[in-house]
Each structure stands twice: as structure tokens, then as C-alpha cells.
Design an enzyme around this catalytic site. Structure first.
Site, mmCIF file in Angstrom:
data_model
loop_
_atom_site.group_PDB
_atom_site.id
_atom_site.type_symbol
_atom_site.label_atom_id
_atom_site.label_comp_id
_atom_site.label_asym_id
_atom_site.label_seq_id
_atom_site.Cartn_x
_atom_site.Cartn_y
_atom_site.Cartn_z
ATOM 1 N N GLY A 63 38.609 32.209 -59.689
ATOM 2 C CA GLY A 63 38.165 31.120 -58.823
ATOM 3 C C GLY A 63 36.773 31.392 -58.290
ATOM 4 N N GLY A 77 34.733 29.507 -56.469
ATOM 5 C CA GLY A 77 34.425 28.406 -55.561
ATOM 6 C C GLY A 77 33.692 28.853 -54.306
ATOM 7 C CG PHE A 102 39.410 35.130 -40.933
ATOM 8 C CD1 PHE A 102 40.323 34.196 -40.463
ATOM 9 C CD2 PHE A 102 39.873 36.390 -41.261
ATOM 10 C CE1 PHE A 102 41.668 34.518 -40.307
ATOM 11 C CE2 PHE A 102 41.210 36.730 -41.114
ATOM 12 C CZ PHE A 102 42.110 35.793 -40.638
ATOM 13 C CG LEU A 103 33.931 32.672 -46.001
ATOM 14 C CD1 LEU A 103 33.392 31.273 -46.208
ATOM 15 C CD2 LEU A 103 33.500 33.564 -47.143
ATOM 16 C CD GLU A 136 32.750 25.430 -47.169
ATOM 17 O OE1 GLU A 136 32.049 24.418 -47.306
ATOM 18 O OE2 GLU A 136 33.924 25.506 -47.580
ATOM 19 C CG LEU A 169 48.811 28.984 -42.635
ATOM 20 C CD1 LEU A 169 50.239 28.505 -42.820
ATOM 21 C CD2 LEU A 169 47.869 28.069 -43.405
ATOM 22 C CB ALA A 194 42.688 31.950 -37.564
ATOM 23 C CB CYS A 224 40.186 25.414 -44.083
ATOM 24 S SG CYS A 224 39.770 26.430 -45.493
HETATM 25 C C1 UDX Z 1 39.207 28.081 -51.065
HETATM 26 C C2 UDX Z 1 40.499 28.788 -50.892
HETATM 27 O O1 UDX Z 1 40.810 29.517 -51.979
HETATM 28 C C3 UDX Z 1 41.488 27.841 -50.358
HETATM 29 O O2 UDX Z 1 42.735 28.384 -50.192
HETATM 30 C C4 UDX Z 1 40.953 27.489 -49.051
HETATM 31 O O3 UDX Z 1 41.897 26.875 -48.259
HETATM 32 C C5 UDX Z 1 39.762 26.637 -49.284
HETATM 33 O O4 UDX Z 1 38.848 27.398 -49.887
HETATM 34 P P1 UDX Z 1 37.454 27.096 -52.432
HETATM 35 O O5 UDX Z 1 36.831 28.367 -52.900
HETATM 36 O O6 UDX Z 1 36.783 26.382 -51.310
HETATM 37 O O7 UDX Z 1 38.950 27.378 -52.080
HETATM 38 O O8 UDX Z 1 37.823 26.100 -53.553
HETATM 39 P P2 UDX Z 1 36.950 25.604 -54.744
HETATM 40 O O9 UDX Z 1 35.523 25.591 -54.370
HETATM 41 O O10 UDX Z 1 37.635 24.372 -55.217
HETATM 42 O O11 UDX Z 1 37.126 26.776 -55.837
HETATM 43 C C6 UDX Z 1 38.274 27.068 -56.534
HETATM 44 C C7 UDX Z 1 37.901 27.393 -57.986
HETATM 45 O O12 UDX Z 1 39.049 27.851 -58.689
HETATM 46 C C8 UDX Z 1 37.355 26.208 -58.785
HETATM 47 O O13 UDX Z 1 36.073 26.500 -59.251
HETATM 48 C C9 UDX Z 1 38.367 26.036 -59.924
HETATM 49 O O14 UDX Z 1 37.771 25.643 -61.143
HETATM 50 C C10 UDX Z 1 38.962 27.420 -60.021
HETATM 51 N N1 UDX Z 1 40.292 27.446 -60.651
HETATM 52 C C11 UDX Z 1 41.276 26.639 -60.217
HETATM 53 C C12 UDX Z 1 40.524 28.342 -61.691
HETATM 54 O O15 UDX Z 1 39.628 29.069 -62.122
HETATM 55 N N2 UDX Z 1 41.783 28.395 -62.248
HETATM 56 C C13 UDX Z 1 42.789 27.580 -61.841
HETATM 57 O O16 UDX Z 1 43.907 27.657 -62.364
HETATM 58 C C14 UDX Z 1 42.530 26.675 -60.781
HETATM 59 C C1 UDX Z 2 36.846 27.116 -41.069
HETATM 60 C C2 UDX Z 2 37.065 28.373 -40.224
HETATM 61 O O1 UDX Z 2 36.099 28.419 -39.171
HETATM 62 C C3 UDX Z 2 36.970 29.609 -41.091
HETATM 63 O O2 UDX Z 2 37.264 30.767 -40.341
HETATM 64 C C4 UDX Z 2 37.974 29.471 -42.238
HETATM 65 O O3 UDX Z 2 37.887 30.566 -43.105
HETATM 66 C C5 UDX Z 2 37.720 28.198 -43.009
HETATM 67 O O4 UDX Z 2 37.761 27.081 -42.131
HETATM 68 P P1 UDX Z 2 34.726 25.845 -42.053
HETATM 69 O O5 UDX Z 2 35.695 24.740 -42.346
HETATM 70 O O6 UDX Z 2 33.827 26.321 -43.121
HETATM 71 O O7 UDX Z 2 35.514 27.140 -41.540
HETATM 72 O O8 UDX Z 2 33.802 25.380 -40.838
HETATM 73 P P2 UDX Z 2 33.916 25.358 -39.242
HETATM 74 O O9 UDX Z 2 32.664 25.888 -38.717
HETATM 75 O O10 UDX Z 2 35.169 25.980 -38.766
HETATM 76 O O11 UDX Z 2 33.929 23.798 -38.919
HETATM 77 C C6 UDX Z 2 35.018 22.955 -39.267
HETATM 78 C C7 UDX Z 2 34.781 21.544 -38.777
HETATM 79 O O12 UDX Z 2 34.883 21.462 -37.359
HETATM 80 C C8 UDX Z 2 33.390 20.990 -39.130
HETATM 81 O O13 UDX Z 2 33.504 19.646 -39.533
HETATM 82 C C9 UDX Z 2 32.642 21.108 -37.833
HETATM 83 O O14 UDX Z 2 31.588 20.197 -37.745
HETATM 84 C C10 UDX Z 2 33.740 20.809 -36.830
HETATM 85 N N1 UDX Z 2 33.472 21.357 -35.480
HETATM 86 C C11 UDX Z 2 33.385 22.706 -35.295
HETATM 87 C C12 UDX Z 2 33.329 20.492 -34.394
HETATM 88 O O15 UDX Z 2 33.406 19.271 -34.550
HETATM 89 N N2 UDX Z 2 33.095 21.025 -33.158
HETATM 90 C C13 UDX Z 2 33.015 22.361 -32.931
HETATM 91 O O16 UDX Z 2 32.798 22.766 -31.779
HETATM 92 C C14 UDX Z 2 33.144 23.237 -34.052
#
Ligand code: UDX
Ligand code: UDX
Length: 475
Positions: free
Chosen positions: A22, A24, A175-176, A178, A234, A236, A289
Site C-alpha cells: 500500500g 498511499g 497517528f500522522l 496529513e 479508533l 484517538a 479517518c
Molecule cells: C490509510 C490507512 O491505511 C487507512 O486504514 C486509514 O484509515 C486511512 O489511511 P491511505 O494510505 O490513506 O490509507 O489510503 P490510500 O491512499 O488509498 O492507499 C492505499 C493503497 O493501497 C492504494 O494505493 C491501493 O492501490 C493499495 N492497495 C489496496 C494495494 O496495494 N493492494 C490492495 O489489495 C488494496
Molecule cells: C487525523 C488524525 O489527526 C491523525 O492522528 C490520524 O492518524 C489520521 O486522522 P488527518 O485526518 O490527516 O489526521 O487531519 P486532522 O488534522 O486531524 O484534521 C481532520 C479534520 O478536522 C480536517 O478536516 C480539519 O480541517 C478538521 N479540524 C481539525 C477542524 O475543523 N478543527 C480543528 O480544530 C482541527
């Protein structure tokens, strides 16, 4: 205690080859950082999506499939040295002692648990593929967010279908966030590793601890049992999303009472028990997420008959949906109860700043509501193109793709996007929006010129001085 610690250390497996399935938003940056920080480990990221792998291998670093500040520099340093991107999944599995599973786990769109449970079909496919190939013992690490007790399903598949080699399953949730992924990976608040409480399980945990120890201080590496680790991820995300929904709920009350949600957030955030982060009122949270993980939590709670627990967490989602719908409605109501045929300009489409990711972005849902009211939507986002916007809207299936195409148009230039608009809506908090020439934008808009700031980032006083009618969230 001392003895068991030493014993664990002496029997741990030293990792020389890592494979990650993966490439992604999670797998790509995480593995790139592991490779950069551990030059002695060969890291191979595989994906079934060939064009994604080609993009990761692109000689032009602007073409990497994911935009993350700092990512290109890390890939530049490690790629070709000990970081490799490939579609040859089987070879990478065969070579590795440790395999991370980082595939997507979307919410199910069919069958039991539709709209709530995580779809684990990709996880299962990975497990079966590992079992098919592995001829030596492997440590399998869950990186994807998964429902609690998924590890036992993975283990069952591996042990029942493989060649009788030994597997250890670890949970190492990511926990990163984006937009700050590289910084979060360089300096994590904590690294969480869950595993079996058996000697073999502890040995596997220590192997992964050793990888992270290359750059993460030991006191930040926490080890737990498998289920605690899975549930912590979940939890967090549920807590973080809950904070956003809590402040958003208050934002509506502020608008009615004359309080200012930014002032309320500041006042409560200074209480060290509450803390100041994640109190920014907005048009609603998005991202891959939060919603998925809460729905997952709700589904798990319901499946154990814990209806009050399920309802409690579901309310976080209900509030978020309400916030998005309320924002769209406010635009229509303010524009004299009709947006039909009017040009509404969106600044931002990504779910937050500094990313090109649009999954579950509030912008999609606000656009959908306004398109139902027959608005024409112009969009400028520094990192998202029209193809992605249309794909996001088509996915909702609210109308025919041709209709979406007719009603929405992306621009490369924010000033052109705002030209002759009836209203501007800020959907993403990109920094550059703050420094635009707002006088120039005002001069080109229809009057009265409305701004709906869904992120509370613009300067109300300055805009009102120019002549805009400025509407924020929660004040
Ligand atoms: C992640 C986490 O893994 C997910 O659990 C979390 O909740 C959200 O973020 P993310 O990396 O953001 O997923 O997903 P994505 O960008 O869609 O990447 C997943 C990759 O896995 C894709 O590039 C897809 O092509 C690949 N994949 C999927 C495989 O290589 N094999 C498969 O069988 C299915
Ligand atoms: C989240 C978690 O923070 C990270 O730890 C986990 O691994 C993946 O899910 P992410 O979804 O990348 O990360 O971004 P995050 O910064 O958490 O923001 C999520 C959403 O909440 C965004 O749409 C953001 O704009 C919104 N947000 C965040 C608010 O509207 N207000 C805030 O004060 C903070």
C-alpha cells in the site's frame, strides 16, 4: 523484570528487509521516513496500482502521487539507496522479515454493516497473498486502521493457508496527520506497538521497537497488547473528532447569542485540562479517518449490544453532517433564498490545508447541497484539480456526471475564480487565501459581495472596511 527485558532483547529478530503493501497517504510517507532514518534496512513499498508506483518513481519530484511538505526531500535522499517502489508484491513479501499492511479500509458500501463497518476485503487479500508467498517466518504489522480484533482474523488466514511458517501479528497504528505527516513522523508524540503477550509476541514487538529506536526516543515508544493498540487508534480519532464537533455545536449557539466562538475557544483552551488544540470551529471535519473510524466504533459497540455507547459516538458524526448542511443553507438563505444560476466561488476543496487529499472533504457536501439548489460553482484550490472534484461529486451519485460537469468549474487563478461571483465561500484554510488582494477581488464581484468564511481565517475588519458582507462560523 530486568531478566525478561534482556531475554526479549537477546532473542529479537533483527530486521534487514521491510516490505509495505500500500503506497498511499500512510504507507508512502511512513516508509520513506523509516528508509531515510534506517539506511541499513531495505524498504520496499509495493502497490497493485501501477500508475501510483510509476508516480512514486518519477524523476520529477513534483509528480509524486502525494503532496506533503518535506516528503519530496525524504524520497530524494532514500529512493534508489534503500527505498524502492514496486508492483512486484510477491518478491517484496518473499524478501522481507517484516511486512506492513497499509492498504485502505473504506467503509463498506454493501451487505451487512453497509455504511458503517470497515471493508476488510483488501486486508484479507493481503493476508492471503502473504500466506501464498512466505517461506520464512514473518512479522506482519497492521498499519491500516482496523476494527478491534482484526489481528486474529489475519493470523487465522496466515496460519491456515500458508506453508507452516511462523507469523507474529503486530498493531502499529499511524497517528500522522496529513499536511504535517513528515514532521509527525520525525517527532511523533508516541509510537504505539501492540502484540501478543507470549514470548514470541514480545520478541516481535522488540524487533519493531528497534526499528523506531533509530530516531524515536525510547520513552515515546509504548507497547501494549494487540487489542489495546487497535482500540487506541479508533479512540484517538474519535476524541479528536469529538472536540471538533463539540466546538462546532457551540458555534451555532454563539451565532444565536452574540458570543464569539473564537473567544470561547481561547478562553476554554487556556485551561490546561482542556488544552488549546483542536478547538477550531469550521465548516466540518473531513479526511479519510475521522468519520470512518467513528462509524467503525459505533458498529463495534452495536455489535456488542452497547447501544448507549454507540449513540454517544454517533452524535459526533450527526453534528458534523449538520454543520456542513447548515453552512450551505446559510449561503442560500443569505443570498435572498436562492442561489439558482448564481456564481458561488469556493476557495479550497481539500479537507484541510497543505494536502491534495479530498476524501470526505466538507467542500464536497457543501457543493452537493448548492448544486441541488442549481448554483454554479467556481473552485480554486492550490493542489486539487477539476478531475478530482468531479470524481468526488460523481461518487455521491446525486445527479448525472454531465450535470456536475456543467455546474462546476475549476480555475487555476483565484482572481478569475472570483470574477463576477455573487459570493465566496472559504472551505479550506490554505494560508495563501489570507494574503490575497481582497480589494481587487471585491471590485470584480457582484454587489453586495458576500464572503462565507468556513474556516474563520480572514480578517473581518479589513474585509468589512472594503465593503464585503462577511459571515464567519460562530460569530
Ligand atoms: C490509510 C490507512 O491505511 C487507512 O486504514 C486509514 O484509515 C486511512 O489511511 P491511505 O494510505 O490513506 O490509507 O489510503 P490510500 O491512499 O488509498 O492507499 C492505499 C493503497 O493501497 C492504494 O494505493 C491501493 O492501490 C493499495 N492497495 C489496496 C494495494 O496495494 N493492494 C490492495 O489489495 C488494496
Ligand atoms: C487525523 C488524525 O489527526 C491523525 O492522528 C490520524 O492518524 C489520521 O486522522 P488527518 O485526518 O490527516 O489526521 O487531519 P486532522 O488534522 O486531524 O484534521 C481532520 C479534520 O478536522 C480536517 O478536516 C480539519 O480541517 C478538521 N479540524 C481539525 C477542524 O475543523 N478543527 C480543528 O480544530 C482541527
Amino acid at each position: 523484570m530486568q531478566l525478561s527485558k534482556n531475554t526479549n532483547k537477546s532473542i529479537k529478530m533483527t530486521i534487514k528487509n521491510i516490505c509495505c503493501i500500500g503506497a498511499g497517504y500512510v504507507g508512502g510517507p511512513t516508509m520513506a521516513v523509516i528508509a531515510q532514518k534506517c539506511p541499513h534496512i531495505k524498504v520496499t513499498i509495493v502497490d497493485i496500482n501501477e500508475s501510483r508506483i510509476n508516480a512514486w518513481n518519477s524523476t520529477n519530484f513534483d509528480e509524486l502521487p502525494i503532496y506533503e511538505p518535506g516528503l519530496a526531500a525524504v524520497v530524494k535522499e532514500a529512493r534508489g539507496r534503500n527505498l524502492f517502489f514496486s508492483t512486484n508484491v510477491e518478491q517484496a513479501i518473499d524478501e522481507a522479515e517484516m511486512i506492513f499492511i497499509s492498504v485502505n479500509t473504506p467503509t463498506k458500501t454493501y451487505g451487512a454493516g453497509k455504511g458503517m463497518a470497515a471493508d476488510l476485503k483488501y486486508i484479507e487479500l493481503c493476508a492471503r497473498q502473504i500466506a501464498k508467498v512466505a517461506k520464512t517466518d514473518k512479522i506482519v504489522v497492521e498499519k491500516s486502521t482496523l476494527p478491534v480484533r482484526t489481528a486474529s482474523a489475519i493470523k487465522e488466514i496466515l496460519t491456515n493457508t500458508g506453508y507452516g511458517v511462523q507469523y507474529q501479528i503486530l498493531s502499529n497504528p499511524e497517528f500522522l496527520a496529513e499536511g504535517t505527516a513528515i514532521e509527525d513522523l520525525f517527532n511523533p508524540d508516541r509510537v504505539l506497538i501492540g502484540g501478543d503477550t507470549t514470548v514470541e509476541g514480545q520478541k516481535a514487538i522488540q524487533s519493531l521497537v528497534e526499528v523506531y529506536s533509530n530516531w524515536v526516543p525510547n520513552e515515546k515508544i509504548i507497547t501494549t497488547n494487540l487489542w489495546s493498540s487497535e482500540l487506541s487508534k479508533l479512540t484517538a480519532n474519535a476524541f479528536l473528532a469529538q472536540r471538533v464537533s463539540s466546538i462546532n455545536a457551540l458555534s451555532e449557539l454563539c451565532e444565536k447569542t452574540g458570543a464569539d466562538v473564537n473567544e470561547v475557544a481561547q478562553a476554554i483552551g487556556l485551561d490546561s485540562r482542556i488544552g488549546s488544540k483542536f478547538l477550531k470551529a469550521s465548516v466540518g471535519f473531513g479526511g479519510s479517518c475521522f468519520q470512518k473510524d467513528i462509524l467503525n466504533l459505533v458498529y463495534i459497540a452495536k455489535s456488542y449490544g452497547l447501544n448507549e455507547v454507540a449513540d454517544y459516538w454517533e452524535q459526533v458524526i450527526i453534528m458534523n453532517d449538520h454543520q456542513k448542511r447548515r453552512f450551505a443553507k446559510n449561503i442560500s438563505t443569505t443570498l435572498y433564498n436562492t442561489v439558482a444560476g448564481k456564481k458561488i466561488t469556493f476557495l479550497g476543496w481539500a479537507f484541510k490545508k497543505d494536502t491534495n487529499d479530498t476524501r470526505e472533504s466538507a467542500a464536497i457536501y457543501v457543493a452537493d447541497d448548492l448544486l441541488n439548489e442549481q448554483a454554479n460553482i467556481a473552485v480554486f484550490d492550490p493542489k486539487v484539480n477539476e478531475k478530482q472534484m468531479l470524481a468526488d461529486l460523481d461518487y455521491l451519485d446525486s445527479r448525472l456526471p454531465q450535470e456536475n460537469q456543467k455546474q462546476i468549474k475549476a480555475y487555476d487563478n483565484p482572481y478569475e475564480a472570483c470574477h463576477e461571483a455573487h459570493a465566496i465561500a472559504v472551505l479550506t484554510e490554505w494560508d495563501e487565501f489570507k494574503s490575497y488582494d481582497w480589494q481587487k477581488i471585491y471590485d470584480q464581484m457582484l454587489k453586495p459581495a458576500f464572503i462565507f468564511d468556513g474556516r474563520n481565517i480572514l480578517d473581518r475588519k479589513a474585509l468589512e472596511k472594503i465593503g464585503f458582507v462577511y459571515k464567519a462560523i460562530g460569530s
